[in-house]
Enzyme design. Sequence first.
Site, PDB file in Angstrom:
ATOM      1  CE1 TYR A 353       0.584   1.613   4.322  1.00 42.04           C
ATOM      2  CE2 TYR A 353       0.701  -0.778   4.558  1.00 42.04           C
ATOM      3  CZ  TYR A 353       0.948   0.492   5.054  1.00 42.04           C
ATOM      4  OH  TYR A 353       1.546   0.657   6.275  1.00 42.04           O
ATOM      5  CB  CYS A 354       1.829   3.883  -1.686  1.00 41.77           C
ATOM      6  SG  CYS A 354       0.915   3.851  -3.247  1.00 41.77           S
ATOM      7  CB  THR A 355      -0.086   8.436  -0.449  1.00 40.36           C
ATOM      8  OG1 THR A 355       1.049   8.503   0.408  1.00 40.36           O
ATOM      9  CG2 THR A 355      -1.049   9.564  -0.098  1.00 40.36           C
ATOM     10  CB  ILE A 383      -3.512   5.281   2.812  1.00 39.17           C
ATOM     11  CG1 ILE A 383      -2.333   4.313   2.860  1.00 39.17           C
ATOM     12  CG2 ILE A 383      -4.020   5.555   4.218  1.00 39.17           C
ATOM     13  CD1 ILE A 383      -1.065   4.921   3.426  1.00 39.17           C
TER      14      ILE A 383
END
Length: 482
Positions: A353-355, A383
Amino acid sequence: MPSFTSPDQGDDLEACVLRFADLDLKDTRLINPSSSLKAELDASTKKKYSFAKKKAFALFVKTKEVPAHTLECKEKWWKCCQQLFRDRISIHKHVATQHADEICHQTASVLKQLAVTLNTSKTLRSEDSRKPLKEYLTCNREVSAWLPDISCFSPDELISGQDSDGGEVLLYYCYRDLEDPHWVCAWQTALCQHLSLTGKVRIATEGINGTVGGSKLATRLYVEVMLSCPLFKDYMCKDDFKTSKGGACCFPELRVGVFEEIVPMGISPNKISYKKPGIHLSPGEFHKEVEKFLSQANEEQSDIILLDCRNFYESKIGRFQGCLAPDIRKFSYFPSYVDKNLELFREKKVLMYCTGGIRCERGSAYLKAKGVCKEVFQLKGGIHKYLEEFPDGFYKGKLFVFDERYALSYNSDIVSECSYCGAPWDQYKLCSTPQCRQLILTCPACQRQGFTACCVTCQDKGRRLGSSPTQSSFKEECLFAV
């Protein structure tokens, strides 16, 4: 779309472009030719290099224009490096002296894109299926043809609510092959200025990545234009635009440019392509996988790795429970981290996952290419989208963002602490030493005691520079920051 060939190029251009296509444009000796290289180039090639450099310079200056309706006068002004320039000579002099490296980089991009455009145009001529789109775009070569009609709105309506209370920030990306990123760059610059948007937009042959802020009217119009443009309408939907409370005030200026990658991983898209990513999971699907992972008695012995592929200062103030958060300062360090920890990922099911999702696209592709993982999954929409659906889910703390807000809050959890006293604290400030400006977590009590620099070393350097104003400035990656 407009091509970047000059009237006198013709067949001569093809020979020139093919030569430049074989050059390593990351070699600064070629990007910024020395006198010896210039002597080796024939007159025709020199002419094409000069053309590319002028085009790069003009595009860079164009991105610094200040929209007329934001000024009291109707003259064209420019804003760069927090300075306002009222005439072309001064902005040109500033760009030439302060942004030479960026112009060199852009020149290389123009030269490289000339080669891509030439080869692509040959392919397009033989592909009837792509003729309708090409013909439609070439009939509307002017950037102004792709700007929304705002005549029904007053300037006040367009810019009202630009502050953090009444405005909005958009975060989005779109991976798709672009034939002419320099035209897209000029169009995006004009579009954002037309709508009084600030922010950052990166464009490459692999797609576009942007975060822009302005009034809600301006961001709505921006989304409508993006979704109606033939370049993106079949690749994007409204849900691809993540929104948050903010505005034009969240960014110091508008920056639009052409790069090799739309997110800087440091590896050519030709080697690791966005076309081979991990399996996308919706926020709901990802939530269930994380729930399953956390329910296991011994997470360390699990065959699942919950991988945060953001930078350490991002994961420090907010992260998923039980995640593996690499100690990296830049995403370009991620490939090296993977290479050094291949055994950690061997036969594992990886949940990344990332931003907003963009780093996972190529990050997962890189991890998959290593051939050690059992499976690689990624959180679609990042996210940002997960917190919209699960504000009190398994993500705890704040969401770091790359603008002057620093973070978004969806829950009351504080997972980080003051760097000086250890008290719970998650609000970043910039180091008080201007030449450093790294991020620091220091609570109000410590700030009142003068603890406002990221480290003792930085404070000492700041005092020395303050007492010696003629000393050259420095900027470094402080090892003690955050």
